[in-house]
Design an enzyme around this catalytic site. Structure first.
Site, PDB file in Angstrom:
ATOM      1  N   LYS A  94       0.864  -2.803   2.230  1.00 53.98           N
ATOM      2  CA  LYS A  94      -0.587  -2.468   2.890  1.00 53.98           C
ATOM      3  C   LYS A  94      -1.546  -2.498   1.950  1.00 53.98           C
ATOM      4  O   LYS A  94      -1.597  -1.729   0.946  1.00 53.98           O
ATOM      5  CB  LYS A  94      -0.457  -0.958   3.507  1.00 53.98           C
ATOM      6  CG  LYS A  94      -0.013  -1.099   4.814  1.00 53.98           C
ATOM      7  CD  LYS A  94      -0.089   0.250   5.547  1.00 53.98           C
ATOM      8  CE  LYS A  94       0.286   0.307   6.890  1.00 53.98           C
ATOM      9  NZ  LYS A  94      -0.130   1.928   7.298  1.00 53.98           N
TER      10      LYS A  94
HETATM   11  C1  E4P Z   1      -0.689   2.715  10.753  1.00 57.16           C
HETATM   12  O1  E4P Z   1      -0.210   1.863  10.125  1.00 57.16           O
HETATM   13  C2  E4P Z   1      -1.783   3.807  10.129  1.00 57.16           C
HETATM   14  O2  E4P Z   1      -1.669   3.884   8.604  1.00 57.16           O
HETATM   15  C3  E4P Z   1      -1.809   4.882  11.161  1.00 57.16           C
HETATM   16  O3  E4P Z   1      -1.411   4.735  12.202  1.00 57.16           O
HETATM   17  C4  E4P Z   1      -3.090   5.583  11.003  1.00 57.16           C
HETATM   18  O4  E4P Z   1      -3.106   6.722  11.858  1.00 57.16           O
HETATM   19  P1  E4P Z   1      -4.344   7.868  11.706  1.00 57.16           P
HETATM   20  O5  E4P Z   1      -5.538   7.240  12.181  1.00 57.16           O
HETATM   21  O6  E4P Z   1      -3.858   8.971  12.631  1.00 57.16           O
HETATM   22  O7  E4P Z   1      -4.466   8.330  10.377  1.00 57.16           O
END
Ligand code: E4P
Length: 231
Positions: A94
């Site tokens: 990522k």
């Molecule tokens: C997905 O890969 C994201 O990192 C995650 O869903 C982010 O969630 P949040 O907005 O609750 O931090």
């Protein structure tokens, strides 16, 4: 929804929860981020991160696991991407769409890693169809839009996902849309309906998809009558 979707990823670093839903055959991958790993109590620096990520990757192989870089320094992102992806074949990396100050180097790193290093990238922390379109143009394997955060800002995440779906289809882009940042059980099906290939959901929402108050009442009735039958 004329095309085959990929399915639900679990948005967690909790091994027991992943094992539980994987054993049901419900998940098609797992996503993590630094905040998720901190919440899961991962410690001991890179050794701890490596240990947990390798455990999860083994647990779900060959399903994909997303692990996020922890720096926005260009050289550091390149080094970390090679390190993380080297931990397991099913680990993709990522990388946020840009730096905390809007630094634009990230998409060059994404393009280089995908095209020259053959490392699968999940471009993350995106809030608009436009961002995701450019990440797809840069060659990202996954483009992650944070539906819950888009909604929290007062915009309609379903509209962004629909627009992105139309754009990627028009460009015949192979990039897969991941919608994350789930907040409600309804998010999952409404984002698939809007055009997501993948929805990465926090575990309690999967439980919320399965358990229904009326089903509980119905099952109780069937079991009570089942007991009567055996008297
Ligand atoms: C997905 O890969 C994201 O990192 C995650 O869903 C982010 O969630 P949040 O907005 O609750 O931090």
């Amino acid at each position: 929804m004329g095309r085959p979707l990929t399915g639900i990823f679990l948005d967690t670093g909790n091994r027991e929860v992943i094992a539980r839903y994987h054993a049901m055959g419900l998940i098609r991958g797992v996503t993590t981020n630094p905040t998720i790993l901190v919440k899961e109590g991962v410690t001991s620096g890179w050794d701890g991160i490596e240990k947990r990520c390798k455990e999860i990757a083994r647990l779900i192989a060959p399903l994909p696991l997303s692990v996020e870089v922890t720096t926005n320094d260009s050289k550091g992102m390149l080094q970390q991407a090679k390190r993380l992806s080297g931990w397991a074949k099913n680990i993709n990396v990522k990388i946020p769409i840009h730096g905390p100050g809007g630094e634009l180097e990230n998409l060059r790193i994404v393009h280089l890693l995908e095209k020259e290093e053959n490392i699968r990238i999940n471009v993350t922390a995106m809030m608009s169809a436009q961002q995701c379109l450019l990440a797809a143009m840069a060659g990202a394997t996954y483009v992650s839009i944070f539906g819950g955060r888009v909604n929290n800002m007062g915009y309609d995440s379903r509209r962004e996902v629909r627009l992105l779906r139309d754009l990627l289809d028009a460009f015949e882009s192979p990039a897969k849309i991941i919608v994350g940042s789930t907040r409600e059980v309804l998010n999952i099906v409404e984002w698939f309906e809007a055009g997501a290939d993948i929805v990465t959901a926090v575990p309690n929402l999967l439980e919320g998809m399965i358990v229904h108050p009326y089903s509980k009442e119905t099952v109780r009735q069937f079991l009570e009558d089942g007991a009567r039958l055996q008297r």
